[in-house]
Scaffold this active site. Structure first.
Site, PDB file in Angstrom:
ATOM      1  N   ASP A   1       0.758  -1.219  -0.115  1.00 34.25           N
ATOM      2  CA  ASP A   1      -0.136   0.060   0.004  1.00 34.25           C
ATOM      3  C   ASP A   1       0.876   1.248  -0.008  1.00 34.25           C
ATOM      4  OD1 ASP A   1      -1.997   1.728   0.019  1.00 34.25           O
ATOM      5  OD2 ASP A   1      -2.820   0.766   1.647  1.00 34.25           O
TER       6      ASP A   1
HETATM    7  C1  BGC Z   1      -4.965   3.360   0.166  1.00 36.69           C
HETATM    8  C2  BGC Z   1      -5.077   2.080  -1.136  1.00 36.69           C
HETATM    9  C3  BGC Z   1      -4.731   3.171  -2.333  1.00 36.69           C
HETATM   10  C4  BGC Z   1      -3.491   3.844  -2.371  1.00 36.69           C
HETATM   11  C5  BGC Z   1      -2.998   4.737  -3.651  1.00 36.69           C
HETATM   12  C6  BGC Z   1      -3.741   4.092   0.025  1.00 36.69           C
HETATM   13  O1  BGC Z   1      -3.726   5.230   0.892  1.00 36.69           O
HETATM   14  O2  BGC Z   1      -5.085   2.594   1.280  1.00 36.69           O
HETATM   15  O3  BGC Z   1      -6.390   1.707  -1.240  1.00 36.69           O
HETATM   16  O4  BGC Z   1      -4.617   2.177  -3.483  1.00 36.69           O
HETATM   17  O5  BGC Z   1      -3.488   4.752  -1.321  1.00 36.69           O
HETATM   18  O6  BGC Z   1      -4.027   5.782  -3.684  1.00 36.69           O
END
Ligand code: BGC
Length: 829
Positions: free
Chosen positions: A247
């Site tokens: 993530d």
């Molecule tokens: C989220 C993800 C997301 C990523 C990119 C993170 O903060 O938890 O679900 O894909 O950001 O935007």
């Protein structure tokens, strides 16, 4: 007629796939052999916010990823780069239709291709452990089987369009509080039977090309370093051969990450991989073979999506699915997702109503999506007001605000015409950009022509506002830096907003707006507006960007007066439709909810309207459960979720009866005080999942409590008789007859209840073991066969560390919801 499943995987097809996989693998292996250590390490570190670097000499092009899940935002996070916005994931799950989820995926792949995106960062398949979870709207269900089926449909749809899907967030990322650091202590059995189960199902059924490891830790190790769950379970036991991407900003350790099975650390390039990874190999801390395994996964992904020269993509251009009409599909999913909770005296559909009082702020300004990384910018939004006005003869709809769910300022939009102007330190204009609303969010790549981060000193949002209402208009700002706000020639604010002390980067971007003052304006009289923003010192880091917002609110009105106005229009109308809503500031990534109440005076509004109009229909426009204390007072209650861009068109289809509402609750709806898990705040950094396997309906059953509306509940516009149930082995055939006057679709649900004496270890009283949709004309009978999966009869044996089939007697129950069981039969395994 049963719903048609996706294309079957015949032995022939599987054989061709294996051959194509082997050919691709050979190209991957050859490309890997031509990479030096530094290039490999750099590849795994990412290139920027959304992409990986290309490597010309091996024919590798740059791979682009993007969120997900209701639309494809693209590499630019900007309102002038629009995307089709589908209904929230909770809505998609409420369709109980994996084939519809597959069609959604096919559309998203089409959107991805349009935007130059190769990998979609979706679906979210965490579970609804607690209704307080901030991203509840972004996940599917409290039930792992329903989640797995919908998720597998979605993934297979995305990948049928040649785009990789990323199942996320692995695993147990079920709430937002302290999400970067929380250690979720999940007993093994709950982990296997609930939280890992959708991932396992999807890996087996749809072979996702990517998976995202979560911010949180599980039982000790953080998920981006979880050797046991990633290398042993995901790859070892389940055979996952895709890419494991962190993530965003979740990767914290070079050695821990690479030995824990993390392939990609995003966003790049300043991550724990890159130079640090190459150094770790050189000092002997990490074998180069471990790096190679990660690079091989990345090259395989690139090959699958057609970015590695010499390798045939999984879906060649000639085999791409036919063009999908995005607007039509968004509308279809919305009406298929709407859940009719209550419909006294067949209030709905409203047949050719002489007059409708349409009430609620969200009836005019629809709440179509939740907040956070799931946000996209739709090309247009059809509000309930637009939708009803379009489908009824002129003059039949009277509108009143009634109550506003938000008294918080929101990005300037309705009535504003805005643009952005960039200046250097000397005040010289160096570039301009169009701005569809007051939220400006640019990374290096989004800067207007001719503007560089080094030269950019200030940005001004400027333009006009033509007010929709007369009165004192509140204005404000969001974002850290020097800010000067001027409206109609008056300087409303001139000062510096210090950065928030936030651990969560998201909080900084989506944090609360600050009201700076009000300006008296007159309806229809255009005034100039400007917000000048001086950038803070440029700090080095992966997330450089210009983010600030001009926020505004319609003049505040006395709440009692607004309700009285709504009551007056409701009294005069044949029927009243009240749209109540949460907002993307209530339901968002980055924080959890603190209660399940509708914000503002909306509960009072519903009660007041229902008291004067016996045909009051309440439309609940929220992505997750809210309390409905007035539910017995309203004639009808319809959940519309966050319905996506075609919200109002779909709502008018359903309210006026052109289509029936097709949804069934994917999660139990009830009051917070009775909800199984009501505390998602870690203690000393730990969050105990000590309810074990008892979440959702499993927990309501255990407590012997009755929710407001049970799992699986949802009414349509026709009625159904369950006529037959035959069991052969573990195949269940159910016959249902449409006993109403119009064609309809029924979701036949099959639950399995173990005989009490054999329920050791303690098992839920019953669980979902299968479901299928059928359509039938009036009087027609439809038969559908549902195969119960082997897993429905198994428990995770914690001591033995394996699945164990629990033999003995069960009852198979078929019905319209977990509470509305129509037929039962014994089965012994
Ligand atoms: C989220 C993800 C997301 C990523 C990119 C993170 O903060 O938890 O679900 O894909 O950001 O935007």
């Amino acid at each position: 007629m049963p719903d048609t499943p996706g294309a079957p995987r015949t032995p022939d097809r599987a054989g061709c796939e294996a051959e194509a996989d082997a050919a691709r693998e050979a190209v991957v292996q050859a490309a890997l052999g031509r990479l030096d250590l530094d290039t490999k390490a750099r590849l795994l570190a990412g290139q920027d916010l959304w992409s990986l670097p290309g490597v010309a000499h091996i024919g590798l092009s740059s791979l682009v990823m993007s969120d997900g899940p209701i639309g494809v935002r693209g590499a630019r996070w900007s309102a002038d780069d629009t995307s089709i916005a589908l209904p929230s994931p909770t809505a998609l799950a409420a369709s109980w239709d994996p084939a519809l989820a597959r069609r959604a995926g096919t559309l998203l792949a089409q959107e991805a291709r349009r935007k130059g995106v190769h990998v979609l960062l979706a679906p979210t398949v965490n579970l609804h452990r607690s209704p307080l979870g901030g991203r509840h709207f972004e996940a599917y269900s409290e039930d792992p089987y329903l989640t797995g089926r919908i998720g597998a449909g979605y993934v297979s749809g995305v990948q049928s369009g040649g785009v990789g899907a990323t199942v996320k967030h692995f695993v147990a990322n079920d709430a937002e509080t302290e999400r970067f650091t929380v250690d979720n202590l999940v007993p093994d059995r709950a982990l296997r039977e609930l939280y890992l189960a959708p991932f396992e199902f999807i890996v087996g059924a749809a072979r996702p090309w990517a998976l995202m490891t979560a911010y949180n830790a599980v039982n000790g190790p953080t998920m981006t370093e979880h050797h046991r769950l990633v290398n042993e379970v995901l790859r070892g036991e389940w055979g996952f051969d895709g890419v494991n991407v962190s993530d965003w900003l979740a990767a914290r350790s070079t050695v821990g990450g690479i030995t824990g099975g993390l392939d990609l650390a995003m966003p790049g390039p300043d991550t724990v991989y890159g130079e640090a990874l190459a150094a770790a190999v050189r000092t002997g801390e990490v074998p180069e073979a471990t790096v190679d395994a990660a690079v091989r996964n990345v090259l395989r992904l690139a090959a699958r999506v057609g970015l590695l020269a010499g390798a045939a993509p999984v879906v060649p251009a000639s085999a791409l699915p036919a063009e999908v009409d995005g607007e039509a599909l968004a509308r279809e999913i919305a009406r298929r997702s709407f859940v009719l909770l209550r419909n006294e005296n067949a209030t709905l559909p409203l047949r050719d109503p002489a007059g409708i009082a349409l009430i609620g702020a969200a009836a005019r300004d629809a709440r179509v999506l939740g907040g956070g990384s799931a946000t996209v910018f739709p090309p247009h939004v059809v509000s309930p007001l637009d939708g009803l006005v379009a489908q009824l003869p002129a003059g039949r709809v009277t509108y009143a605000i009634g109550a506003d769910p938000s008294d918080e300022l929101a990005p300037a939009e309705k009535g504003f015409a805005l643009r952005a102007r960039c200046r250097d330190a000397a005040g010289e204009v160096i570039g301009e950009a169009r701005l569809p609303n007051g939220h400006l969010q640019w990374t290096d790549d989004d800067l207007p022509e001719g503007v560089t981060p080094e030269r950019l000193h200030s940005v001004e949002i400027l333009g006009t506002l033509t007010p929709r209402e007369s009165g004192e208009h509140p204005f404000g700002t969001r974002g850290a830096g020097g800010l000067t706000l001027t409206v109609a020639g008056q300087v409303v604010f001139d000062g510096v907003q210090p950065p928030e002390e936030e651990t969560d980067a998201f909080g900084a971007v989506f944090g609360p707006p600050v009201e700076r003052g009000t300006v008296a304006l007159t309806r229809g009289e255009t005034v100039d507006v400007s917000l000048r923003y001086v950038l803070p010192e440029r700090t080095k880091g992966p997330l450089w960007g210009v983010v600030f917002t001009l926020v505004h609110l319609e003049p505040r009105r006395d709440a009692d007066e607004l309700i009285a106005e709504a009551v007056a229009v409701a009294r005069a109308a044949e029927a009243a439709v009240v749209v109540v809503a949460t907002t993307d500031r209530v339901e968002s990534e980055g924080f959890d909810r603190t209660d399940l109440r509708l914000p503002g005076r909306q509960d009072d509004l519903v009660r007041a309207v229902a008291a004067v109009n016996p045909r009051t229909v309440v439309v609940v426009n929220s992505g997750s459960p809210v309390e409905l204390p007035w539910r017995e007072e309203a004639a009808a209650v319809l959940v519309s979720w966050f319905p996506g861009q075609e919200a109002g068109a779909a709502l008018a289809d359903v309210l006026l009866g052109a289509e029936e509402p097709g949804g069934r609750l994917p999660t139990t709806w009830g009051g917070l005080q009775d909800a199984p898990v009501t505390d998602v705040t870690p203690k000393n950094g730990e969050l105990l999942y000590d309810e074990g396997v008892f979440i959702g309906y499993r927990a309501w059953d255990k407590a012997g409590a009755s929710p407001s509306y049970p799992f699986g509940h949802g009414l349509g516009y026709t009625s159904w008789a369950y006529e037959s149930l035959e069991v052969e082995g573990t195949s269940v055939t159910v016959g249902v007859r449409n006993t109403g006057a119009r064609p309809g679709r029924e979701v036949v649900q099959v639950y399995l209840a173990p005989a009490a004496a054999e329920s050791v270890p303690p098992r839920p009283a019953r669980w979902l073991a299968g479901f299928a949709g059928v359509t039938a004309a009036p009087g027609e009978t439809a038969r559908v066969t549902i195969d119960l999966p082997a897993r429905a009869f198994e428990v995770w044996d914690e001591e033995g560390g394996r699945w164990r089939r629990v033999t003995g007697r069960y009852e198979v129950r078929a019905g319209r919801s977990i509470e509305d069981i129509r037929l039962g039969a014994p089965v012994t395994v």
